[in-house]
Design a protein around this motif. Structure first.
Motif, mmCIF file in Angstrom:
data_model
loop_
_atom_site.group_PDB
_atom_site.id
_atom_site.type_symbol
_atom_site.label_atom_id
_atom_site.label_comp_id
_atom_site.label_asym_id
_atom_site.label_seq_id
_atom_site.Cartn_x
_atom_site.Cartn_y
_atom_site.Cartn_z
ATOM 1 N N LEU A 185 -26.272 52.734 -65.035
ATOM 2 C CA LEU A 185 -25.671 51.386 -64.601
ATOM 3 C C LEU A 185 -27.279 50.598 -64.057
ATOM 4 O O LEU A 185 -27.266 49.371 -63.635
ATOM 5 C CB LEU A 185 -24.882 51.256 -63.329
ATOM 6 N N GLN A 210 -22.351 52.313 -70.743
ATOM 7 C CA GLN A 210 -23.085 52.676 -69.572
ATOM 8 C C GLN A 210 -23.082 54.081 -69.493
ATOM 9 O O GLN A 210 -24.020 54.551 -68.589
ATOM 10 C CB GLN A 210 -22.761 52.019 -68.350
ATOM 11 N N MET A 266 -17.000 53.146 -65.092
ATOM 12 C CA MET A 266 -18.023 52.619 -65.870
ATOM 13 C C MET A 266 -17.501 52.505 -67.198
ATOM 14 O O MET A 266 -16.739 53.130 -67.964
ATOM 15 C CB MET A 266 -19.234 53.619 -65.961
#
Length: 137
Positions: free
Chosen positions: A39, A34, A30
């Motif tokens: 997400l 995030q 990620m």
């Protein structure tokens, strides 16, 4: 790449461990932003180790919500804990402990209703004058 072997036929625990490790791989991939925003719902795409089904849930509520919502989830829970009265805090604490159980609360609608009721019953501060009037009667 780690191989997990079920002991004494306990495939469920082995599968959950594998799914949690796969979730960790997803976290490392990620972007940093995030970690704060998550997400989003439905973005936890894990494969069930047993039959290679294209969707699986690790059934660990707090990690799943962190993945979906990010740090905002823990900020919301902290804010609720700070604002609730003692009954609400105990209720939220019990729900937190239940989130460690093998089954996930992400898909359990009564949990979201429970959080809504907790948020709706946040105590409001009364003016001191009206509180004294209530105490005198």
């Amino acid at each position: 790449n780690v191989s997990i072997k079920a002991q004494d036929g306990d495939e469920s625990s082995a599968f959950r461990a594998r799914l949690t490790m796969d979730m960790g791989v997803g976290w490392r991939a990620m972007p940093w932003i995030q970690w704060f925003t998550g997400l989003g719902a439905g973005q936890l795409n894990l494969i069930w180790p047993g039959n290679k089904a294209p969707w699986a849930s690790p059934h660990f509520f707090w990690l799943e919500m962190f993945f979906h919502v990010g740090l905002g989830w823990f900020l919301l829970l902290g804010w609720l804990m700070w604002r609730l009265d003692w009954r609400g805090r105990i209720s939220l604490l019990v729900a937190g402990i239940a989130g460690l159980a093998p089954s996930s609360m992400v898909y359990f609608q009564p949990f979201w209703i429970f959080l809504g009721v907790l948020a709706a019953t946040l105590p409001t501060k009364r003016p001191a004058i009206s509180q004294r009037a209530v105490d005198q009667h």
